[in-house]
Design an enzyme around this catalytic site. Sequence first.
Site, PDB file in Angstrom:
ATOM      1  N   ASP A 328       0.726  -1.181  -0.023  1.00 57.81           N
ATOM      2  CA  ASP A 328      -0.003   0.040   0.061  1.00 57.81           C
ATOM      3  C   ASP A 328       0.943   1.284  -0.042  1.00 57.81           C
ATOM      4  O   ASP A 328       2.057   1.032   0.316  1.00 57.81           O
ATOM      5  CB  ASP A 328      -0.853   0.123   1.221  1.00 57.81           C
ATOM      6  CG  ASP A 328      -1.796   1.111   1.236  1.00 57.81           C
ATOM      7  OD1 ASP A 328      -2.314   1.567   0.404  1.00 57.81           O
ATOM      8  OD2 ASP A 328      -2.153   1.446   2.395  1.00 57.81           O
ATOM      9  N   ASP A 624      -2.086  -1.048   5.889  1.00 54.85           N
ATOM     10  CA  ASP A 624      -2.498  -0.407   7.056  1.00 54.85           C
ATOM     11  C   ASP A 624      -3.872  -0.011   7.286  1.00 54.85           C
ATOM     12  O   ASP A 624      -4.253   0.118   8.553  1.00 54.85           O
ATOM     13  CB  ASP A 624      -1.570   0.937   7.584  1.00 54.85           C
ATOM     14  CG  ASP A 624      -2.149   2.040   6.719  1.00 54.85           C
ATOM     15  OD1 ASP A 624      -2.730   1.774   5.567  1.00 54.85           O
ATOM     16  OD2 ASP A 624      -1.579   3.250   6.868  1.00 54.85           O
ATOM     17  N   ASP A 628      -6.911  -3.018   3.372  1.00 52.97           N
ATOM     18  CA  ASP A 628      -5.787  -3.977   2.869  1.00 52.97           C
ATOM     19  C   ASP A 628      -6.027  -5.550   3.661  1.00 52.97           C
ATOM     20  O   ASP A 628      -5.289  -6.611   3.205  1.00 52.97           O
ATOM     21  CB  ASP A 628      -4.613  -3.451   3.428  1.00 52.97           C
ATOM     22  CG  ASP A 628      -4.325  -2.079   2.791  1.00 52.97           C
ATOM     23  OD1 ASP A 628      -4.545  -1.962   1.712  1.00 52.97           O
ATOM     24  OD2 ASP A 628      -3.606  -1.227   3.685  1.00 52.97           O
TER      25      ASP A 628
END
Length: 888
Positions: A328, A624, A628
């Site tokens: 990410d 985070d 995700d």
Amino acid sequence: MEHKWFNMDVDEIERQLDTQVQSGLTSDEANKRLETDGRNELPEKKRESNLKKFLGQFNDVLIYVLLAAAVITAILGHFIDTTVIVLVTIINAFIGFFQENQAEKALNGIKALLSSTANVRRNGERQEVDGVELAVGDIVILSAGDKVPADLRLVEVHNLRVEESALTGESTAVDKQITVLEPDTVLNDRINMAFSGTSVAAGSGVGIVTAIGAKTELGKINEAITEVEDLQTPLLRQIGGFGRTIALFVVGVAVLMFLFGYFVRSFPAGELLLSVITLAVAAIPEGLPAVLSIILAIGVRRMAKRHAIIRSLPSVETLGSVSVICSDKTGTLTKNEMTVTNVETTAAFYEVTGTGYAPTGEIQLKDKKRTENADQILQHFLTCVQVCNDANLRQDETNRWTIDGDPTDGCFLTLGRKSDMELPSYTIISKIPFDSDYKYMAVLAEINEERYIFVKGAPDRVFEMVAKHSQSDFDRSYWEERMSLRARVGERVIGAAYKKVYSKTEKLGHHDLDNGLHFLGIAGIIDPPRTEAMQAVETCLKAGIQVKMITGDHADTAKAIGKQLGIGDGQTALTGRDLDKMTDEELEHAAETTHVFARTSPENKLRLVKALQKIGHICAMTGDGVNDAAALKRADIGVAMGIKGTEVTKDAAKIVLADDNFQTIVHAVEEGRRVYDNIKKTILFILPTNGAGGILIIASIFLGMTMPLTPVQILWVNMVVSVTVSLGLAFEKVEEGAMNRPPRDPKARLLSPYYAFRIAFVSILIGIGTLWMNTFLQNQGYHNGPHQTIILQMFVMAQLFHLFNCRSELGFAFNKDFFTNRMAFLVAAILVVLQLAITYLPFMNTIFQTTPLTLTEWGIPILMGLAVFVIVEIEKRITKSVVGRRTR
């Protein structure tokens, strides 16, 4: 059929859901819908009992064979053997249970995101209800600071901005509108929706509940997490196959030996059955699961010291074979803290040092063409962005700087503190809040008894207002070019302007901005890449590991940040909409060849991970946010951020980075490679014990000899060598150049041809050597007690000396690192103490049928160990020279 509420107008939604925006549902209707649709909560996952988890540790083919051996020895009346075998299997089960008993908390983590209360319109009145009592069709009223309690189609917004980074990965708060959107609008761009679990950063709004509980976008992620299967690590897959092969081989050989001994050698059935059990116990590496768990646990401890918390033991080893890291962007590769990096006023250009919300850094002049009034204009600019601001900058209980409110406003507060100028105090008289319809914020403020209007917002809107000033020398084309330049490098650009007004002015309206504004300048803002992340990406590429950015942010921003980090070429990126249109085959090709993916949904991330795995990659996924979580759980290694990561993400991951430092992943990969190398060395060390024991028993049956060792003695050798001496190899240093070689192929065999040869060679060496010594001792008149004790010590001493052979695969044992691993010498000393105990302690003499040895009798085991050590070193030297010639 799933409704696309974002593609419907308000009247149609009211008809579909049988509700009214002005009055809401009646209490009776809300209760009926709750009975039909259920409460606004996520379903509980049925948890496996601790007893079932413990019993599951026995579900291994090697353990089945040992338990069968225990049953047979009990039937034959050898209860000491039975007890020891059963104890060994129970000890192994407890080790596995305590190491792998990681509770699944992902659902509880998601529950914590749900709002506890909600303000709704029911029966024509505003009232507060429990979040779980919301029904589809309820009218929810949102205010700044609220947590959105369900998925809502917005019908009324007033400067509404929603923080959605945990769900979508969007790095800035999203401006909400009520306009109807296209039917193919991706989740990140559904600006007329507010989603369960997100929070209101500013403004207010009203929305119709379109989904509750499991049917919300948050609920879909929860469902995806529960449906995703935990993949078995490459090592566990190899060990599982290895164990099944050994078990089938051992059982097959045991049956053949029983038939041969009974029909050819005419052994009594009871005695022969005990010999066959001894063979099974000798050949099965029952200590291997325990020692592997301990080696992995040591890796876990080492990683904890380097800020990586390992939640699943086998994950340590899997890191060594990772071939691609999908990361990410927001909060992982970047700080998730908007930062002003430059300011260009009408008088000068400035660069701003320091990143994040911490007010450490400087505003440095970088333009030699500055005008005389540059300082004054910069002061006006800084004053403007401080006055036009609804955020609050503070330090939390951990002394970390954070903001309350919009991240863009927050970074301007940090900018002001970086300046060495004394900014004036002010009093706000009137304000036009920011709204996505007009894209600016204006404030009427009093400074030193004079009144000014300050404007901060989208540069094109500020340019438009300034250009209306008839006496302005504003060069719009120049500033539009400067704005485009900043945008092309992934920066968000904010413009600022001001004008002085009459001291009696009390009200501020949009018409007050039509004339007289003086342009101050623009600021470039980014969510800055982490410096350590750049270094980590470079190290990964050297180690043959691809790094792919998968973010919810805009494509231009993602490409620019990716280029700074060394991910992609800065030109190519695929969006979630592109991925949605691809077949699985097209997606696999895109996943392999593309490195930056933007505007992705949770489903896109999960598909990408699956595609990479399908084409053979061992995939790590970092993140985070809640968005995700499903991909983290599906990945071979899920890596969550410990500081800024949500609890959902942490609990779905196998590794949590306590310092949120991408560089820690590199350390974790290095540790994974060290662990795998040391596991292979350990297997290379342990298996000759089993091989030698099997050879000894088979040869004894073939030759019609009495068994040299009993089952319980064989079991002692296997376990004591596994859990003591073999642990010395777990502390070997990382191999030189480990991070300059490509990831290992997960399909590669656990034992290379050379390892198989070495295991067979040492097994034959120890097995035949022991058999010869057994015959020699019998010819010398030794009776069972001393005879078996000497043979037992020979087995152990041979393995003790072999330990030092295994510290280096082909290198000379006495090298420069010989004394670096102190643990190898410590475990050797422990083994010696244990062997003295089994030889001289009376109760151990009884259990293991041993007798004390004289000093002279100890010479035979020690000479055996030395002989094994020297012969194996000679073999290593010959093999190394042969390999060297082949590679020249």
